[in-house]
Enzyme design. Structure first.
Site, PDB file in Angstrom:
ATOM      1  N   LYS A  82       8.827 -22.059  22.828  1.00  0.00           N
ATOM      2  CA  LYS A  82       9.609 -20.807  22.764  1.00  0.00           C
ATOM      3  C   LYS A  82      10.189 -20.745  24.169  1.00  0.00           C
ATOM      4  O   LYS A  82       9.566 -21.224  25.100  1.00  0.00           O
ATOM      5  CB  LYS A  82       8.653 -19.713  22.523  1.00  0.00           C
ATOM      6  CG  LYS A  82       8.000 -19.826  21.292  1.00  0.00           C
ATOM      7  CD  LYS A  82       8.308 -18.523  20.414  1.00  0.00           C
ATOM      8  CE  LYS A  82       7.416 -18.565  18.902  1.00  0.00           C
ATOM      9  NZ  LYS A  82       8.506 -18.656  17.972  1.00  0.00           N
TER      10      LYS A  82
ATOM     11  N   ARG B 137       0.826  -1.259   0.032  1.00  0.00           N
ATOM     12  CA  ARG B 137      -0.055   0.034  -0.056  1.00  0.00           C
ATOM     13  C   ARG B 137       0.704   1.271  -0.012  1.00  0.00           C
ATOM     14  O   ARG B 137       0.531   2.200  -0.585  1.00  0.00           O
ATOM     15  CB  ARG B 137      -0.867  -0.043   1.217  1.00  0.00           C
ATOM     16  CG  ARG B 137      -2.171   0.741   1.208  1.00  0.00           C
ATOM     17  CD  ARG B 137      -2.637   0.934   2.446  1.00  0.00           C
ATOM     18  NE  ARG B 137      -3.557  -0.317   2.663  1.00  0.00           N
ATOM     19  CZ  ARG B 137      -4.909  -0.153   2.433  1.00  0.00           C
ATOM     20  NH1 ARG B 137      -5.641   1.012   2.213  1.00  0.00           N
ATOM     21  NH2 ARG B 137      -5.970  -1.078   2.736  1.00  0.00           N
TER      22      ARG B 137
ATOM     23  N   ASP C 161       1.367 -22.647  15.233  1.00  0.00           N
ATOM     24  CA  ASP C 161       2.685 -21.707  14.600  1.00  0.00           C
ATOM     25  C   ASP C 161       3.572 -22.827  14.257  1.00  0.00           C
ATOM     26  O   ASP C 161       4.389 -22.608  13.073  1.00  0.00           O
ATOM     27  CB  ASP C 161       3.168 -20.940  15.535  1.00  0.00           C
ATOM     28  CG  ASP C 161       4.441 -19.990  15.248  1.00  0.00           C
ATOM     29  OD1 ASP C 161       4.227 -19.362  14.069  1.00  0.00           O
ATOM     30  OD2 ASP C 161       5.468 -20.115  15.854  1.00  0.00           O
TER      31      ASP C 161
ATOM     32  N   LYS D 209      14.991 -26.803   4.128  1.00  0.00           N
ATOM     33  CA  LYS D 209      16.030 -27.128   5.097  1.00  0.00           C
ATOM     34  C   LYS D 209      16.974 -28.372   4.478  1.00  0.00           C
ATOM     35  O   LYS D 209      16.380 -29.458   4.303  1.00  0.00           O
ATOM     36  CB  LYS D 209      15.729 -27.063   6.620  1.00  0.00           C
ATOM     37  CG  LYS D 209      15.350 -25.893   7.231  1.00  0.00           C
ATOM     38  CD  LYS D 209      14.832 -26.011   8.555  1.00  0.00           C
ATOM     39  CE  LYS D 209      14.364 -24.937   9.433  1.00  0.00           C
ATOM     40  NZ  LYS D 209      15.135 -23.626   9.350  1.00  0.00           N
TER      41      LYS D 209
ATOM     42  N   GLU E  40      13.298 -23.132  20.765  1.00  0.00           N
ATOM     43  CA  GLU E  40      13.666 -21.862  20.397  1.00  0.00           C
ATOM     44  C   GLU E  40      14.015 -21.154  21.712  1.00  0.00           C
ATOM     45  O   GLU E  40      13.245 -21.261  22.561  1.00  0.00           O
ATOM     46  CB  GLU E  40      12.606 -21.157  19.654  1.00  0.00           C
ATOM     47  CG  GLU E  40      12.441 -21.707  18.236  1.00  0.00           C
ATOM     48  CD  GLU E  40      11.396 -20.661  17.624  1.00  0.00           C
ATOM     49  OE1 GLU E  40      11.612 -20.009  16.937  1.00  0.00           O
ATOM     50  OE2 GLU E  40      10.118 -20.919  17.703  1.00  0.00           O
TER      51      GLU E  40
ATOM     52  N   HIS F 277       5.257 -27.280  10.717  1.00  0.00           N
ATOM     53  CA  HIS F 277       6.783 -27.753  10.691  1.00  0.00           C
ATOM     54  C   HIS F 277       7.152 -29.331  11.309  1.00  0.00           C
ATOM     55  O   HIS F 277       7.787 -29.939  10.591  1.00  0.00           O
ATOM     56  CB  HIS F 277       7.940 -26.715  11.207  1.00  0.00           C
ATOM     57  CG  HIS F 277       7.762 -25.350  10.906  1.00  0.00           C
ATOM     58  ND1 HIS F 277       7.323 -25.163   9.395  1.00  0.00           N
ATOM     59  CD2 HIS F 277       7.636 -24.248  11.465  1.00  0.00           C
ATOM     60  CE1 HIS F 277       7.214 -24.003   9.421  1.00  0.00           C
ATOM     61  NE2 HIS F 277       7.355 -23.160  10.339  1.00  0.00           N
TER      62      HIS F 277
ATOM     63  N   HIS G  96       8.855 -23.536   5.381  1.00  0.00           N
ATOM     64  CA  HIS G  96       9.988 -23.624   5.134  1.00  0.00           C
ATOM     65  C   HIS G  96      10.991 -24.626   5.684  1.00  0.00           C
ATOM     66  O   HIS G  96      12.029 -24.922   5.344  1.00  0.00           O
ATOM     67  CB  HIS G  96      10.737 -22.078   5.393  1.00  0.00           C
ATOM     68  CG  HIS G  96      10.927 -21.924   6.909  1.00  0.00           C
ATOM     69  ND1 HIS G  96       9.959 -21.531   7.854  1.00  0.00           N
ATOM     70  CD2 HIS G  96      11.810 -21.944   7.651  1.00  0.00           C
ATOM     71  CE1 HIS G  96      10.182 -21.679   8.987  1.00  0.00           C
ATOM     72  NE2 HIS G  96      11.536 -21.946   9.114  1.00  0.00           N
TER      73      HIS G  96
ATOM     74  N   LYS H 107       2.547 -20.311   5.051  1.00  0.00           N
ATOM     75  CA  LYS H 107       1.490 -20.604   6.256  1.00  0.00           C
ATOM     76  C   LYS H 107       1.351 -19.436   6.909  1.00  0.00           C
ATOM     77  O   LYS H 107       2.142 -18.500   7.122  1.00  0.00           O
ATOM     78  CB  LYS H 107       2.444 -21.628   6.900  1.00  0.00           C
ATOM     79  CG  LYS H 107       3.762 -21.226   7.973  1.00  0.00           C
ATOM     80  CD  LYS H 107       3.964 -22.152   8.938  1.00  0.00           C
ATOM     81  CE  LYS H 107       3.572 -21.598  10.569  1.00  0.00           C
ATOM     82  NZ  LYS H 107       4.345 -20.337  10.717  1.00  0.00           N
TER      83      LYS H 107
END
Ligand code: BG6
Length: 487
Positions: free
Chosen positions: A342, A46, A237, A184, A218, A242, A180, A150
């Protein structure tokens, strides 16, 4: 071979994904000579920018985040173009069409166009419809492809609705769904390792494998993505996509050939064999957790509920651990313990194959069982641990290991996941992209968890920087096993 000349239109060109992943990936492909002679990247969003201002902005980003060569960067930027557009307004697509015609003429891209949806998912159904209104899905003059990031839907019903909407305007062969993790190198290596080695292939089943662990940890928290994450949680997520893709690579049957159909037929077959989760499984085999504040290595880490964009009473999980099974001939009775979270102690993704012990313990009762650790990231590699005789008197077995690290392959440049996937999409190779039936199978499998987590009876806290709730240890302890805690 290099791909044919083509143009990539990035919707969401001023967004995070474009700056952090897409443009760096295109730059490196360009610098390595992997892009066609003539190609164009047309950024769309935009905000009003001139081509020049857009180039300048991306140049700055690349110079701060990547190792670049100035001359190459300058040449690369000449391929960048920009068109301001209100993606939701159908009449604006007349501008896009006009612009594409001009770019096509200037850059000789022969009508070959990929539309990359790097936008919020709410636009996934609008953009294809608006593209179609101007015939931009028509392949009579060059191919037209759509790359979708995703999340592909929010649950089973919305995923199916999205799919129907996409298929109204684009055919399945035109749709590339990016997960993704499939890009890998080490995830792909799971297949080569399994099916190219006569030494391991015969062992890869319930007769020799005791159990499997899959971990995607993570250290980072939700960073600036609290608003999105609070509506998603770890199950949507990371887990639904994944982790289940990685699990499919570990569990699938050998494809008849390495092509998009054969590979993806096998992927979906194993996904359809995931044992459906019962009420009992949700009670006994599922652990959801949320990180709480803590001091880690001298740094104070806020709890999840104090993160920006997160509701102060949030019941969203930042950790999920699940014991699950694959109901088929190969895997009957073998548990797969899968976890992601996480704010765990470190960033690591790995698969651990635990082999059964030998039948009669002649050397010592607690001689270690063999383990194969496939390290997906970081420090990509494979580690095998096995027993050898402890030197000295007697016959005691001792655990030793054999290591392979990808970095020792000096001659290879490892493509990042986005580099690989972008290149494949330009070559029309959909092998490493999620097919519609696989996405559906994964949503179907996780739907009971999504229903449960609407109002989870149990959501366990864990201090940031630890390996998740202690209840997750009980998942394995009940089976007299332990998680591996990689460092
Ligand atoms: C993304 C998730 O898909 O994958 C993020 O949305 C997560 O929350 C990321 O951090 C992890 O990717 P990687 O490649 O760093 O393991």
């Amino acid at each position: 071979d290099k791909p044919e000349n083509n143009c990539i239109v990035i919707f969401g060109a001023s967004g995070d994904l474009t700056h952090r992943k897409l443009i760096p990936a295109f730059y490196h492909l360009y610098a390595n000579g992997q892009l066609p002679e003539e190609f164009a990247i047309l950024g769309v969003s935009r905000t009003a920018f001139s081509d020049l201002a857009f180039r300048e902005k991306l140049k700055q980003t690349l110079m701060t985040t990547e190792e670049v060569d100035e001359q190459t960067l300058e040449a690369f930027c000449q391929h960048l173009h920009y068109q301001a557009l209100n993606t939701a307004a159908v009449e604006d697509y007349a501008l896009l069409k006009e612009r594409l015609d001009r770019v096509d003429e200037q850059c000789h891209t022969n009508g070959n166009t990929t539309f990359y949806l790097a936008t919020p998912p709410s636009l996934y159904s609008v953009i294809p419809e608006n593209l179609a209104a101007y015939g931009l899905n028509d392949e009579s003059n060059g191919w037209k492809r759509l790359i979708v990031e995703k999340p592909f839907g929010y649950d089973l019903a919305s995923a199916q609705a999205l799919d129907q909407q996409l298929h109204r305007y684009f055919q399945e062969h035109q749709i590339y769904r990016i997960d993704h993790y499939l890009g890998k190198e080490t995830v792909q290596n799971l297949l080569v390792f399994r099916f190219a080695n006569g030494m391991f292939e015969p062992l890869w089943n319930r007769n020799f494998i005791d159990y499997v662990e899959i971990t995607a940890a993570e250290f980072l928290g939700v960073e600036e993505r609290g608003g999105y994450y609070d509506g998603a949680g770890a199950v949507r997520d990371m887990f639904q996509n994944h982790l289940l893709q990685v699990l499919a690579m570990v569990g699938m049957e050998p494809p008849a050939a390495i092509n998009a159909d054969s590979m993806r037929d096998e992927v979906v077959k194993v996904m359809n064999s995931f044992q459906p989760l019962s009420e009992q499984d949700l009670k006994q085999n599922l652990v959801l957790g949320q990180y709480t504040e803590s001091d880690v290595r001298g740094e104070h880490l806020p709890g999840y509920r104090d993160e920006q964009g997160v509701a102060s009473e949030s019941r969203t999980e930042t950790y999920v651990g699940l014991k699950m099974f694959i109901d088929n001939w190969r895997w009957s009775g073998v548990p797969f313990y899968v976890r992601t979270g996480k704010r765990l102690p470190t960033r690591v993704t790995e698969v651990v194959i635990h082999f059964k012990k030998t039948p009669h313990p002649v050397f010592s009762a607690n001689a270690p069982a063999n383990k194969l650790i496939i390290r997906i990231q970081p420090d990509e590699g494979i580690l095998m641990s096995f027993g050898l005789k402890k030197p000295g008197a007697g016959f005691e077995a001792k655990d030793v290991s054999m290591d392979f690290h990808y970095e020792s392959l000096e001659e290879t440049h490892m493509l990042t996941a986005y580099e690989r996937l972008l290149l494949d999409s330009m070559n029309g190779d959909a092998t490493l992209f999620a097919r519609t039936d696989a996405v559906k199978a994964c949503w179907k499998f996780v739907q009971p968890i999504l229903d449960y987590k609407e109002d989870p009876k149990h959501l366990y806290g864990y201090a940031a920087g630890t390996w998740g709730p202690k209840e997750a240890d009980a998942l394995l302890a009940g089976d007299k096993r332990e998680w591996r805690f990689p460092c």
